[in-house]
Design an enzyme around this catalytic site. Structure first.
Site, PDB file in Angstrom:
ATOM      1  N   CYS A   7       0.825  -1.197   0.000  1.00  0.00           N
ATOM      2  CA  CYS A   7       0.000   0.000   0.000  1.00  0.00           C
ATOM      3  C   CYS A   7       0.860   1.247   0.000  1.00  0.00           C
ATOM      4  CB  CYS A   7      -0.878   0.035   1.241  1.00  0.00           C
ATOM      5  SG  CYS A   7      -1.905  -1.403   1.411  1.00  0.00           S
ATOM      6  N   ASN A 107       0.233   0.979   5.831  1.00  0.00           N
ATOM      7  CA  ASN A 107       1.051   0.254   4.868  1.00  0.00           C
ATOM      8  C   ASN A 107       1.883  -0.747   5.647  1.00  0.00           C
ATOM      9  OD1 ASN A 107       4.079   0.995   2.998  1.00  0.00           O
ATOM     10  ND2 ASN A 107       2.649  -0.658   2.712  1.00  0.00           N
ATOM     11  N   TYR A 253      12.055  -3.733  -6.445  1.00  0.00           N
ATOM     12  CA  TYR A 253      10.898  -3.656  -7.327  1.00  0.00           C
ATOM     13  C   TYR A 253       9.868  -2.601  -6.953  1.00  0.00           C
ATOM     14  CZ  TYR A 253       6.316  -4.805  -9.207  1.00  0.00           C
ATOM     15  OH  TYR A 253       5.100  -4.719  -9.801  1.00  0.00           O
TER      16      TYR A 253
END
Ligand code: AMP
Length: 450
Positions: A7, A107, A253
């Protein structure tokens, strides 16, 4: 139960104008962290909430944003792949309590939430979602048992620390008149603060501050947080320092290349990963081709190190989101072809080195190798700029089950090479990765067996 979420969070207090347009813009920059739902909570003392499934600019479009008043607010983008993806799971998550409203945007991932939830349910608590975020908020409410406007930064921080240390939480609370931001004591997920002309804001990634007239950007340390009000802000330590566990996958990533995450620029890190991969895994070839977008920087590094020219051998359709988000394997397969197409004149009759940031299930790599061969590539050599992903993540990166991971399906790399149908396949070593980032202070769990 849904416990794998990636998130993005953005929130703060604006100086002169309603905060909603700034949160909209901040979340838009964080869109890559979550494409499933978006939401905002804003107000001054009272709170207005709007959230739904969809992309930031669809859900929080200008018509919606125009009607949201107030200078304090928090926002969230969410991304999950298994279950719990309906609109009730969109965040921020808000409740009415003792005549006031309180909201959170989170998150991370709190594994202990599963047991704690069961315990609370036995005590009569009801949950509307399967998310750990709701549980987290309800635990805080139960511990404090007083009107949210009386909550202090310190006591919320203490409850989080006592109950959820070991989990990953970069989290924003909206309580009447105040925003509290916390980064867990291990610091799994990033979080930064910006003091700007427009106000004071906290974000998952500092690149979302580039839209502001910035005076100061501060990277919040593990166990630190910020209390923000209309009168100013204070950075405070709420938990003792613990061994830091920065998620290396943010660098590999997840985060945007223009962000500085855990003290490193993500783009520069990825170039370095590519360079190291070229040193460890050289191969004779005519061109280096990136799997766009996240493969671009490592491919550049590989090319710089090897001296083999970088070419855009694969074109990415910029209107397709991240393919990983699709829930079914067959959808993912076909979507790789929707997303990427070879530029035939670039790859035809060439020996191609193709670079991706990572190989997870192998879906993307196999489709790419096939596409390149169809386009006439003479040889296809696959290089992963990260080591093999062998384990799932308990701290908020969406990685499939262990048995879905291609690295666990085959005894050795040659088995995987055969599966993806490449002429050669090699990964950056874990040792090589650690040489770049450091042996200590990082979470490498997904790259290591239990
Ligand atoms: P796969 O096709 O399952 O091997 O996935 C590999 C591709 O997904 C690579 O192109 C990566 O850039 C991307 N990827 C890797 N990890 C994730 C993740 N946690 N969420 C979304 N995409 C990812």
């Amino acid at each position: 139960m849904k416990f794998s979420e990636e998130c993005g969070i953005f929130g703060g207090v604006s100086t002169n104008y309603p905060v909603a347009p700034l949160i909209q813009q901040g979340l838009f920059v964080l869109q890559h962290r979550g494409q499933e739902s978006a939401g905002i909570c804003a107000g001054d003392k009272d709170l207005y909430i709007y959230k739904n499934k969809g992309l930031v600019m669809e859900v929080l479009n200008d018509r919606v944003i125009k009607n949201i008043r107030g200078k304090l607010g928090i926002g969230h983008v969410r991304y999950s792949t298994q279950g719990g993806s309906d609109s009730t799971h969109a965040q921020p998550y808000a409740v009415n309590y003792l005549g006031e409203k309180v909201a959170v945007a989170h998150n991370g991932n709190v594994k202990s939430a599963v047991d704690m939830r069961k315990k609370l349910e036995k005590q009569g608590e009801v949950f509307l979602t399967t998310s750990d975020t709701e549980m987290l908020l309800k635990k805080v409410i139960r511990e404090l048992c007083k009107t949210p406007s009386e909550w202090t930064f310190e006591e919320v921080g203490r409850i989080l620390t006592e109950n959820f240390t070991g989990g990953a939480w970069s989290i924003l609370f909206f309580v009447p008149g105040k925003i509290f931001a916390y980064r867990d004591p291990h610091g799994y997920r990033p979080m930064s603060l910006c003091e700007a002309e427009e106000g004071v804001f906290v974000s998952s990634e500092d690149t979302s501050f580039q839209m502001l007239e910035r005076h100061l950007v501060y990277h919040i340390e593990p166990g630190e947080g910020v209390e923000i009000t209309r009168d100013g802000y204070e950075i405070k330590r709420f938990a003792p320092e613990m061994p830091s566990k920065k998620c290396v996958f943010e660098q590999i990533y997840f985060a945007r290349p223009d962000s500085n995450v855990f003290g490193r620029n993500v783009y520069m890190s990825r170039v370095e990963l590519g360079r190291k991969c070229a040193i460890e895994n050289p191969v004779e070839a005519d061109i280096v081709v990136p799997v766009m977008e996240s493969g671009f920087a490592p491919a550049l590094g590989f090319s710089q190190q090897s001296g083999i020219p970088l070419q855009m051998g694969l074109m990415r359709n910029r209107f397709v989101g991240r393919t990983f988000i699709l829930p079914e394997q067959y959808m993912r397969q076909s979507s790789v072809r929707r997303k990427l197409t070879p530029i035939i004149d670039v790859v035809k009759d060439k020996r191609v080195i193709i670079i991706d940031d990572s190989i997870v299930r192998g879906t993307t790599s196999r489709e790419i190798v096939r596409m390149l061969r169809q386009a006439g590539a003479k040889e296809v050599h696959f290089r992963s700029a990260s080591p093999q992903i062998v384990n799932t993540c308990q701290w908020g990166v969406d990685i499939p089950t262990k048995k879905e991971l291609i690295a666990n399906k085959y005894e050795d790399v040659d088995g995987i090479r055969e599966f993806i149908e490449a002429d050669s396949l090699a990964y950056l070593s874990l040792e090589g990765l650690k040489e770049i980032f450091g042996h200590e202070g990082w979470c490498y769990s997904c790259l290591m067996h239990d």
